[in-house]
Scaffold this active site. Structure first.
Site, mmCIF file in Angstrom:
data_model
loop_
_atom_site.group_PDB
_atom_site.id
_atom_site.type_symbol
_atom_site.label_atom_id
_atom_site.label_comp_id
_atom_site.label_asym_id
_atom_site.label_seq_id
_atom_site.Cartn_x
_atom_site.Cartn_y
_atom_site.Cartn_z
ATOM 1 N N TYR A 1 -8.718 3.004 -15.123
ATOM 2 C CA TYR A 1 -8.322 3.320 -16.668
ATOM 3 C C TYR A 1 -7.842 2.184 -17.636
ATOM 4 O O TYR A 1 -7.827 2.661 -18.808
ATOM 5 C CB TYR A 1 -7.318 4.409 -16.355
ATOM 6 C CG TYR A 1 -7.890 5.776 -15.984
ATOM 7 C CD1 TYR A 1 -9.405 5.839 -15.559
ATOM 8 C CD2 TYR A 1 -7.235 7.059 -16.013
ATOM 9 C CE1 TYR A 1 -9.719 7.332 -14.996
ATOM 10 C CE2 TYR A 1 -7.576 8.218 -15.459
ATOM 11 C CZ TYR A 1 -9.041 8.617 -15.108
ATOM 12 O OH TYR A 1 -9.483 9.461 -14.694
ATOM 13 N N ASP B 1 -6.311 6.550 -5.668
ATOM 14 C CA ASP B 1 -6.653 7.955 -5.340
ATOM 15 C C ASP B 1 -7.481 7.957 -3.833
ATOM 16 O O ASP B 1 -7.093 8.550 -2.995
ATOM 17 C CB ASP B 1 -7.478 8.224 -6.404
ATOM 18 C CG ASP B 1 -7.640 9.746 -6.418
ATOM 19 O OD1 ASP B 1 -7.018 10.666 -5.858
ATOM 20 O OD2 ASP B 1 -8.748 10.244 -6.992
ATOM 21 N N ASP C 1 0.648 -1.426 0.125
ATOM 22 C CA ASP C 1 0.054 0.031 0.133
ATOM 23 C C ASP C 1 0.791 1.284 -0.057
ATOM 24 O O ASP C 1 1.681 1.386 0.892
ATOM 25 C CB ASP C 1 -1.011 -0.095 1.194
ATOM 26 C CG ASP C 1 -1.766 1.163 1.461
ATOM 27 O OD1 ASP C 1 -1.712 2.044 0.752
ATOM 28 O OD2 ASP C 1 -2.549 1.069 2.478
ATOM 29 N N ILE C 2 0.727 1.898 -0.980
ATOM 30 C CA ILE C 2 1.673 3.317 -1.126
ATOM 31 C C ILE C 2 1.451 4.292 -0.181
ATOM 32 O O ILE C 2 2.322 4.881 0.266
ATOM 33 C CB ILE C 2 1.512 3.774 -2.477
ATOM 34 C CG1 ILE C 2 2.674 4.742 -3.107
ATOM 35 C CG2 ILE C 2 0.180 4.483 -2.698
ATOM 36 C CD1 ILE C 2 2.809 5.347 -4.640
ATOM 37 N N GLY D 1 -10.018 3.443 -5.893
ATOM 38 C CA GLY D 1 -8.357 2.745 -6.340
ATOM 39 C C GLY D 1 -7.386 3.643 -5.290
ATOM 40 O O GLY D 1 -7.707 4.053 -4.316
ATOM 41 N N SER E 1 -2.850 4.441 -14.215
ATOM 42 C CA SER E 1 -3.723 3.784 -15.571
ATOM 43 C C SER E 1 -4.205 2.451 -15.641
ATOM 44 O O SER E 1 -4.900 2.228 -16.350
ATOM 45 C CB SER E 1 -3.218 4.562 -16.901
ATOM 46 O OG SER E 1 -3.383 5.700 -16.811
ATOM 47 N N THR E 2 -3.566 1.509 -14.576
ATOM 48 C CA THR E 2 -3.607 0.240 -15.023
ATOM 49 C C THR E 2 -4.966 -0.452 -14.276
ATOM 50 O O THR E 2 -5.233 -1.485 -14.272
ATOM 51 C CB THR E 2 -2.615 -0.525 -14.586
ATOM 52 O OG1 THR E 2 -2.128 -0.570 -13.350
ATOM 53 C CG2 THR E 2 -1.422 -0.099 -15.251
ATOM 54 N N GLY E 3 -5.714 0.545 -13.490
ATOM 55 C CA GLY E 3 -6.969 -0.037 -12.701
ATOM 56 C C GLY E 3 -8.348 0.514 -13.268
ATOM 57 O O GLY E 3 -8.412 -0.191 -14.487
HETATM 58 N N1 AR6 Z 1 -1.167 1.628 -3.220
HETATM 59 C C1 AR6 Z 1 -0.655 0.978 -4.437
HETATM 60 N N2 AR6 Z 1 -1.443 0.792 -5.291
HETATM 61 C C2 AR6 Z 1 -2.649 0.658 -5.434
HETATM 62 C C3 AR6 Z 1 -3.418 0.964 -4.132
HETATM 63 C C4 AR6 Z 1 -2.544 1.494 -3.056
HETATM 64 N N3 AR6 Z 1 -3.280 1.727 -1.829
HETATM 65 N N4 AR6 Z 1 -4.675 0.743 -4.380
HETATM 66 C C5 AR6 Z 1 -4.949 0.420 -5.854
HETATM 67 N N5 AR6 Z 1 -3.675 0.462 -6.498
HETATM 68 P P1 AR6 Z 1 -6.393 2.841 -10.182
HETATM 69 P P2 AR6 Z 1 -6.066 4.484 -12.491
HETATM 70 C C6 AR6 Z 1 -3.300 0.108 -7.628
HETATM 71 O O1 AR6 Z 1 -7.816 2.451 -10.584
HETATM 72 O O2 AR6 Z 1 -6.271 3.093 -13.406
HETATM 73 C C7 AR6 Z 1 -9.528 6.751 -9.575
HETATM 74 O O3 AR6 Z 1 -10.883 6.662 -9.324
HETATM 75 C C8 AR6 Z 1 -4.197 -0.735 -8.327
HETATM 76 O O4 AR6 Z 1 -4.292 -2.038 -8.200
HETATM 77 O O5 AR6 Z 1 -6.216 3.571 -8.795
HETATM 78 O O6 AR6 Z 1 -5.106 5.309 -12.913
HETATM 79 C C9 AR6 Z 1 -9.162 8.080 -9.870
HETATM 80 O O7 AR6 Z 1 -9.654 9.175 -9.223
HETATM 81 C C10 AR6 Z 1 -3.636 -0.363 -9.801
HETATM 82 O O8 AR6 Z 1 -2.496 -1.163 -10.259
HETATM 83 O O9 AR6 Z 1 -5.802 4.272 -11.042
HETATM 84 C C11 AR6 Z 1 -9.388 8.306 -11.255
HETATM 85 O O10 AR6 Z 1 -10.674 8.535 -11.845
HETATM 86 C C12 AR6 Z 1 -3.247 0.978 -9.782
HETATM 87 O O11 AR6 Z 1 -3.198 1.337 -8.465
HETATM 88 C C13 AR6 Z 1 -8.936 6.722 -11.907
HETATM 89 O O12 AR6 Z 1 -9.275 5.934 -10.540
HETATM 90 C C14 AR6 Z 1 -3.818 2.121 -10.481
HETATM 91 O O13 AR6 Z 1 -5.128 1.737 -10.253
HETATM 92 C C15 AR6 Z 1 -7.619 6.511 -12.233
HETATM 93 O O14 AR6 Z 1 -7.302 5.316 -12.655
#
Ligand code: AR6
Length: 179
Positions: free
Chosen positions: A127, A40, A16-17, A38, A123-125
């Site tokens: 997005y 964020d 967890d970042i 996610g 972007s890998t979640g």
């Molecule tokens: N620590 C590290 N990585 C994480 C954590 C954490 N606590 N939680 C999730 N991840 P995403 P995106 C990973 O969806 O694709 C939001 O609603 C997750 O497993 O968080 O850039 C924003 O407000 C994945 O591998 O971000 C935007 O609207 C990675 O973080 C949108 O999502 C990115 O997944 C951005 O989408």
């Protein structure tokens, strides 16, 4: 700087970042800089309500760019909000936008004089960017930046799930082998 020295400034962590004690963490934000899900959502919860107030003053952030707020209740001093592209099948300049996102976040670390910075897999979640392609872009952009800049001194790729961690680790292994 030699590739070997640069490679040793990049570390992989699974977890967890929001828990990392680094100068700056990067958030995978949206262009309006409003709290989402996610990573964020996790960052907003851990940093506290002051983060949403600080974000509201930034007037959004275009895709491929990055803006800074304090870390508030986090151990990290700063949060760099980087806006990655939504994956649209690869026809909408997504690769360059993702590279730009990493590059811009790294430029912010230089301006902040942040020696250590941690990135999630932007972007890998939600997005939908393919994880393996996103990992290649992340590695390439970070390696290129570190090879010609002393700040940040260390970059951590913080991967939440084991699948993403394994993708990053296999790229690292190839790079170390080929060196
Ligand atoms: N620590 C590290 N990585 C994480 C954590 C954490 N606590 N939680 C999730 N991840 P995403 P995106 C990973 O969806 O694709 C939001 O609603 C997750 O497993 O968080 O850039 C924003 O407000 C994945 O591998 O971000 C935007 O609207 C990675 O973080 C949108 O999502 C990115 O997944 C951005 O989408």
């Amino acid at each position: 700087m030699k590739l070997d020295e640069t490679l040793h400034r990049i570390e992989l962590i699974q977890g967890d970042i929001t828990r990392l004690k680094v100068d700056a963490i990067v958030n995978a934000a949206n262009a309006r800089l409003i709290k989402g899900g996610g990573v964020d959502g996790a960052i907003h919860r851990a940093a506290g309500p002051q983060l949403a107030e600080a974000c509201a003053k930034l007037n959004g952030c275009p895709t491929g760019h990055a803006k800074v707020t304090p870390g508030f209740n986090l151990k990290a001093k700063w949060i760099i909000h980087a806006v990655g592209p939504v994956w649209k099948g690869g026809v909408a300049n997504e690769k360059s936008l993702l590279a730009s996102c990493y590059h811009q976040a790294l430029l912010r670390t230089k301006e902040l004089e942040a020696k250590t910075v941690a990135f999630p897999a932007i972007s890998t979640g939600a997005y939908g960017f393919p994880s393996d392609l996103a990992a290649k872009i992340a590695w390439k952009t970070v390696l290129s930046f570190l090879s010609s800049n002393v700040i940040p001194n260390k970059v951590i790729f913080c991967l939440f799930d084991s699948k993403s961690y394994d993708i990053y680790a296999s790229i690292q292994k190839e790079l170390l082998k080929g060196n």
